[in-house]
Design a protein around this motif. Sequence first.
Motif, PDB file in Angstrom:
ATOM      1  N   ILE A   5       0.841  -1.194   0.000  1.00 26.79           N
ATOM      2  CA  ILE A   5       0.000   0.000   0.000  1.00 26.79           C
ATOM      3  C   ILE A   5       0.879   1.248   0.000  1.00 26.79           C
ATOM      4  CG2 ILE A   5      -1.680   1.323   1.338  1.00 26.79           C
ATOM      5  CD1 ILE A   5      -2.828  -1.356   2.282  1.00 26.79           C
ATOM      6  N   VAL A   6       1.908   1.261   0.844  1.00 25.25           N
ATOM      7  CA  VAL A   6       2.813   2.404   0.900  1.00 25.25           C
ATOM      8  C   VAL A   6       3.527   2.575  -0.437  1.00 25.25           C
ATOM      9  CG1 VAL A   6       4.904   3.309   1.981  1.00 25.25           C
ATOM     10  CG2 VAL A   6       3.108   2.305   3.399  1.00 25.25           C
ATOM     11  N   GLY A   7       3.977   1.477  -1.031  1.00 25.94           N
ATOM     12  CA  GLY A   7       4.642   1.531  -2.336  1.00 25.94           C
ATOM     13  C   GLY A   7       3.709   2.031  -3.422  1.00 25.94           C
ATOM     14  N   GLY A   8       2.463   1.576  -3.418  1.00 29.36           N
ATOM     15  CA  GLY A   8       1.479   2.029  -4.399  1.00 29.36           C
ATOM     16  C   GLY A   8       1.185   3.516  -4.259  1.00 29.36           C
ATOM     17  N   LEU A   9       1.050   3.983  -3.014  1.00 28.54           N
ATOM     18  CA  LEU A   9       0.827   5.408  -2.784  1.00 28.54           C
ATOM     19  C   LEU A   9       2.035   6.235  -3.209  1.00 28.54           C
ATOM     20  CD1 LEU A   9      -0.987   5.352   0.676  1.00 28.54           C
ATOM     21  CD2 LEU A   9      -1.981   5.873  -1.552  1.00 28.54           C
ATOM     22  N   LEU A  10       3.223   5.711  -2.953  1.00 30.41           N
ATOM     23  CA  LEU A  10       4.441   6.417  -3.361  1.00 30.41           C
ATOM     24  C   LEU A  10       4.543   6.516  -4.879  1.00 30.41           C
ATOM     25  CD1 LEU A  10       7.038   7.717  -2.303  1.00 30.41           C
ATOM     26  CD2 LEU A  10       8.143   5.503  -2.555  1.00 30.41           C
ATOM     27  N   VAL A  11       4.233   5.440  -5.572  1.00 36.16           N
ATOM     28  CA  VAL A  11       4.254   5.440  -7.038  1.00 36.16           C
ATOM     29  C   VAL A  11       3.207   6.410  -7.585  1.00 36.16           C
ATOM     30  CG1 VAL A  11       3.776   4.024  -9.076  1.00 36.16           C
ATOM     31  CG2 VAL A  11       5.274   3.157  -7.292  1.00 36.16           C
ATOM     32  N   ALA A  12       2.003   6.399  -6.999  1.00 39.28           N
ATOM     33  CA  ALA A  12       0.951   7.310  -7.451  1.00 39.28           C
ATOM     34  C   ALA A  12       1.358   8.763  -7.215  1.00 39.28           C
ATOM     35  CB  ALA A  12      -0.360   7.003  -6.729  1.00 39.28           C
ATOM     36  N   TRP A  13       1.981   9.032  -6.052  1.00 39.32           N
ATOM     37  CA  TRP A  13       2.427  10.393  -5.738  1.00 39.32           C
ATOM     38  C   TRP A  13       3.487  10.870  -6.725  1.00 39.32           C
ATOM     39  CZ3 TRP A  13       7.233  12.089  -3.641  1.00 39.32           C
ATOM     40  CH2 TRP A  13       7.249  13.427  -3.295  1.00 39.32           C
ATOM     41  N   VAL A  14       4.462  10.018  -7.037  1.00 32.38           N
ATOM     42  CA  VAL A  14       5.503  10.376  -8.005  1.00 32.38           C
ATOM     43  C   VAL A  14       4.891  10.603  -9.387  1.00 32.38           C
ATOM     44  CG1 VAL A  14       7.546   9.519  -9.216  1.00 32.38           C
ATOM     45  CG2 VAL A  14       7.384   9.286  -6.732  1.00 32.38           C
ATOM     46  N   ALA A  15       3.935   9.769  -9.770  1.00 33.90           N
ATOM     47  CA  ALA A  15       3.286   9.919 -11.076  1.00 33.90           C
ATOM     48  C   ALA A  15       2.549  11.259 -11.161  1.00 33.90           C
ATOM     49  CB  ALA A  15       2.332   8.764 -11.329  1.00 33.90           C
ATOM     50  N   PHE A  16       1.830  11.605 -10.103  1.00 31.86           N
ATOM     51  CA  PHE A  16       1.118  12.878 -10.108  1.00 31.86           C
ATOM     52  C   PHE A  16       2.079  14.065 -10.096  1.00 31.86           C
ATOM     53  CE2 PHE A  16      -2.717  10.553  -8.482  1.00 31.86           C
ATOM     54  CZ  PHE A  16      -3.543  10.900  -9.529  1.00 31.86           C
ATOM     55  N   MET A  17       3.192  13.945  -9.410  1.00 32.12           N
ATOM     56  CA  MET A  17       4.179  15.024  -9.387  1.00 32.12           C
ATOM     57  C   MET A  17       4.778  15.234 -10.785  1.00 32.12           C
ATOM     58  SD  MET A  17       4.269  16.345  -6.416  1.00 32.12           S
ATOM     59  CE  MET A  17       5.805  17.214  -6.346  1.00 32.12           C
ATOM     60  N   VAL A  18       5.124  14.146 -11.467  1.00 30.18           N
ATOM     61  CA  VAL A  18       5.688  14.245 -12.818  1.00 30.18           C
ATOM     62  C   VAL A  18       4.645  14.798 -13.781  1.00 30.18           C
ATOM     63  CG1 VAL A  18       6.567  12.891 -14.749  1.00 30.18           C
ATOM     64  CG2 VAL A  18       7.415  12.458 -12.444  1.00 30.18           C
TER      65      VAL A  18
END
Length: 62
Positions: A5-18
């Motif tokens: 869950i933490v990894g998925g949220l981190l990936v989603a956060w990075v995707a939204f930032m990019v």
Amino acid sequence: MFWKIVGGLLVAWVAFMVLGAVIGFVFKAVLWIAVIGGIAFLGAAGYKALSGKKDYKRINRY
């Protein structure tokens, strides 16, 4: 499970930032192109209005 869950949220956060950075850059680029185009248009219109040459062929006289 917690780390997935933490990894998925981190990936989603990075995707939204990019995605936000790319969209922001494109928006700023289009804005500056519009500003430069508007200045060029106003400059050309002002030059044509202030130039002493008249184009009488374009006037429709009846």
